[in-house]
Design an enzyme around this catalytic site. Sequence first.
Site, short mmCIF file in Angstrom:
data_model
loop_
_atom_site.label_atom_id
_atom_site.label_comp_id
_atom_site.label_asym_id
_atom_site.label_seq_id
_atom_site.Cartn_x
_atom_site.Cartn_y
_atom_site.Cartn_z
N LYS A 268 0.85 -1.20 0.00
CA LYS A 268 0.00 0.00 0.00
C LYS A 268 0.88 1.24 0.00
CE LYS A 268 -3.32 2.58 2.91
NZ LYS A 268 -4.14 2.58 4.14
N LYS A 280 -10.07 12.76 8.52
CA LYS A 280 -9.59 12.31 9.82
C LYS A 280 -9.53 13.48 10.79
CE LYS A 280 -6.57 8.53 8.31
NZ LYS A 280 -7.26 7.45 9.05
N GLU A 352 -9.56 3.71 2.27
CA GLU A 352 -9.04 3.82 0.91
C GLU A 352 -8.01 2.76 0.56
OE1 GLU A 352 -7.76 5.28 3.38
OE2 GLU A 352 -5.61 5.00 3.03
N ARG A 354 -7.88 -0.47 1.02
CA ARG A 354 -8.45 -1.65 0.36
C ARG A 354 -8.88 -1.34 -1.07
NH1 ARG A 354 -12.84 -2.08 5.04
NH2 ARG A 354 -11.12 -1.06 6.15
N1 BES Z 1 -4.29 4.30 6.98
C1 BES Z 1 -5.44 4.07 7.76
C2 BES Z 1 -5.23 3.04 8.87
C3 BES Z 1 -4.44 3.50 10.05
C4 BES Z 1 -4.97 4.34 10.99
C5 BES Z 1 -3.17 3.02 10.25
C6 BES Z 1 -4.23 4.72 12.09
C7 BES Z 1 -2.44 3.37 11.36
C8 BES Z 1 -2.97 4.24 12.27
C9 BES Z 1 -6.57 3.54 6.88
O1 BES Z 1 -6.62 4.06 5.61
C10 BES Z 1 -7.84 3.95 7.55
O2 BES Z 1 -8.10 5.11 7.65
N2 BES Z 1 -8.61 2.97 7.98
C11 BES Z 1 -9.84 3.23 8.65
C12 BES Z 1 -10.85 2.23 8.16
C13 BES Z 1 -12.25 2.53 8.62
C14 BES Z 1 -12.76 3.79 8.00
C15 BES Z 1 -13.12 1.35 8.27
C16 BES Z 1 -9.61 3.08 10.15
O3 BES Z 1 -8.88 2.17 10.55
O4 BES Z 1 -10.12 3.91 10.89
ZN ZN Z 2 -4.88 4.68 4.83
MN MN Z 3 -7.68 5.89 5.52
#
Ligand code: BES
Ligand code: ZN
Ligand code: MN
Length: 496
Positions: A268, A280, A352, A354
């Site tokens: 990724k 975020k 995003e 996935r």
């Molecule tokens: N890159 C993030 C995951 C992440 C968050 C990694 C914090 C390390 C620390 C990923 O793209 C993401 O935002 N995932 C969301 C998924 C959710 C919206 C289903 C998450 O984990 O909040």
């Molecule tokens: Zn991400």
């Molecule tokens: Mn994300």
Amino acid sequence: MDFNIKSGSPEKQRSACVIVGIFSSRLLSHPAKAIDKASKQYLSTVIRRGDMDGDKGQYLLLHNVPGVIADRVLLIGCGKEREVNDRNYREIIGNSISALNKTGALEGINYLSELNIKGRDLNWRIKQAVEIVEHTLYQFNELKSKNKKPRRPLRKITFTVPTRRELSKCETAIKYACAIANGVKLARDLANYPSNICTPSYLAKQAIKLGKNQNSLNINVLEETDMEKLGMGSLLSVSQGSSTPAKLITLEYKASKKSQKPIVIIGKGVTFDTGGISIKPSQAMDEMKYDMCGAASVMGTISAVAELGLPVNIVGIIPATENMPSGEATKPGDIFTSMSGQTVEVLNTDAEGRLILCDAITYSKKYNPEVVIDIATLTGACVVALGKHATGLLSNHNPLARELINAGEESGDRAWQLPLWDEYQQQLNSPFADIANIGGRDAGTITAACFLSRFAEKLQWAHLDIAGTAWLSGNKKGATGRPVSLLMQYILNKIK
Ligand code: BES
Ligand code: ZN
Ligand code: MN
């Protein structure tokens, strides 16, 4: 760093520093005993005074020890002798290098490689030690205007072995470990660069640079127009909100028979994840520059494989993009058609990873892979479940999962498996498309993997969620280079 292997008595070493272990409580290791004898009990006298019990974390620097040729003797606390295991060994070696690095010595002879660890041979101890030295001394000062280089850098570390016949075997261990350490360093550097420097185009340039030095490595970069032609609607739904164009980078390394199906590793490469329209919160958002650590680990691994000229076929695939909010950005509820033909309802633009990985997985099928492993900072839920210690592992093929778990144990870069049961799949149902991109609050790491599994289909596939392990926060903030060591061990085990 220059690494060497030697055997011989510690008191006779001409060196700036000799490093030996003390066990708790106040017990001398074999090399420490040799120094004690040569110095007419100088060590045991000092220890009896109470400055050094041998607990893990303790160290004591001695100068001009009588009967010893070296300028310094560095005593390192190793804890209870019976309790020196994989983890403690790594910690002890790390402590010894930090302590040595604080002295004025430019090199040192380290006898801690002779510590006994249950189930681990010399080869393992040397390989680990070399990787840990590089890991411990790593700094990212590229973007500072002053003091980029340490004042008195360590130049050479010599590890010791009990007998001469083991010398040559250890030279190989050093060679492998140095290549892996270089791969880890590359991954850490790429990840530590901020998103205004490390863009998708930057990653592509770095990949091309890797390819220039290696004949067996072939680099290709697809542009957004190419991705449109391939029907990568899911990947493009993420990049459409950004003014920086997405790239799909492939790194093809061929050094085994043509007929040998390749191992494909997909990383990724979200060079910054704002969350998009599902934006975020701003706290610690800077750390989302690390959302390309999967990509960095693919580059680091391929680079190490190429450096060693390993007889394997391996392909790295990096979908690289930013995830930004803008007038062109994807909005919650938008539906796209992925390269596989499946339609996806984007209920949360922050899920995003996935969306770009699914098209990369579909794309990987053109290589007729033996296995596909994707590596991604995919879910915050993985950090909640496993913390910063274990990488999350999910797979549709148990033998592959086993091999990755074993490679993690051996390299010290561990992964822990979570279930990928069909029961979880229904959380991804969408009333309007074939699949939704989020599966609700429960089991977030698993439903993210479930999403990917719909695209992996019949492939032998594993997913490594490195959201917790790829970087550290707080006062130790920085990329870890994980899981390059795990992946390298997996590849090395395959060709053994
Ligand atoms: N890159 C993030 C995951 C992440 C968050 C990694 C914090 C390390 C620390 C990923 O793209 C993401 O935002 N995932 C969301 C998924 C959710 C919206 C289903 C998450 O984990 O909040
Ligand atoms: Zn991400
Ligand atoms: Mn994300």
